[in-house]
Design a protein around this motif. Sequence first.
Motif, mmCIF file in Angstrom:
data_model
loop_
_atom_site.group_PDB
_atom_site.id
_atom_site.type_symbol
_atom_site.label_atom_id
_atom_site.label_comp_id
_atom_site.label_asym_id
_atom_site.label_seq_id
_atom_site.Cartn_x
_atom_site.Cartn_y
_atom_site.Cartn_z
ATOM 1 N N GLU A 1 17.719 11.174 -52.796
ATOM 2 C CA GLU A 1 16.963 12.274 -52.199
ATOM 3 C C GLU A 1 16.127 13.027 -53.241
ATOM 4 O OE1 GLU A 1 19.410 14.864 -49.894
ATOM 5 O OE2 GLU A 1 20.182 13.257 -48.624
ATOM 6 N N HIS B 1 20.575 13.057 -45.824
ATOM 7 C CA HIS B 1 19.250 13.327 -45.245
ATOM 8 C C HIS B 1 18.351 12.107 -45.465
ATOM 9 C CE1 HIS B 1 20.984 17.222 -46.684
ATOM 10 N NE2 HIS B 1 20.768 17.528 -45.418
ATOM 11 N N HIS C 1 15.709 10.995 -44.093
ATOM 12 C CA HIS C 1 14.261 11.206 -44.074
ATOM 13 C C HIS C 1 13.761 11.674 -45.445
ATOM 14 C CE1 HIS C 1 16.027 15.127 -43.229
ATOM 15 N NE2 HIS C 1 14.895 15.701 -43.577
ATOM 16 N N LEU C 2 14.578 12.470 -46.155
ATOM 17 C CA LEU C 2 14.197 12.894 -47.513
ATOM 18 C C LEU C 2 14.227 11.703 -48.475
ATOM 19 C CD1 LEU C 2 16.123 16.287 -47.876
ATOM 20 C CD2 LEU C 2 13.737 15.904 -47.198
#
Length: 236
Positions: free
Chosen positions: A87, A110, A112-113
């Motif tokens: 990330e 996360h 998407h990060l």
Amino acid sequence: MDLLNIIKTNRLRLGAPNCYYPFLSAAVLVHQKALHGLLSRNVSGILLDIGAGASPYRQIINPSIERYFSLDISVRSLPLDCVGDVERLPFKDGSANTILCTQVLEHVPHPHLALKEMCRVLKKGGKLILTVPHLSRIHEAPHDYFRFTQYGIWLLCEESGFRILSVDSVGGLLSFLGHTFSTLFLGLFGVIPGVRRLAYFVNLAISYGIIFVDTRIDKLGIFAINYHAVLEKPHG
């Protein structure tokens, strides 16, 4: 299927280079076959292996690239080039021609990060080879957060700035169940001296039979074990 390469890969994946009989199941075989095909067609230049573990694909990749660079969240096996968080990748923009990230995103809080970071680190026109689970038991708890559909992959990757070249389903429900069978079968018989060799080849024959039936039952990939994707950072 290049069975020799798959056997070598799984010896390394299990951290057992001296193990004559690596663990193989229908699920492992279909995943490795599909991934080896993607690697043979899509790697080049400087390659970053994210979540590299024991770097099981390094020997397969090396002849096709300029440099292999491994990264993981902690030192699980040596050699490892860098400890870091996907990330917050510790690399400059446009550093890599290819990124390999296999069976990692389910463990990232996360995703998407992580995908945005991978897109940032890739050169324009560079490729991300991504594999994620759809059907899987809980593993590496408590850091096992997600399972993915092909539609989720499309959404996450497009929102992260990638152009999607392909998303393919790999394996099916029988292969998923066959993995449990192989785990139990080899756990019981694969440790008995004098029976180990026979157990290994019986398991291998059954696994190939499962794959043969599986590919004819689940042609739509509804019960895919994994999804394999090839993504590109746009030139523009």
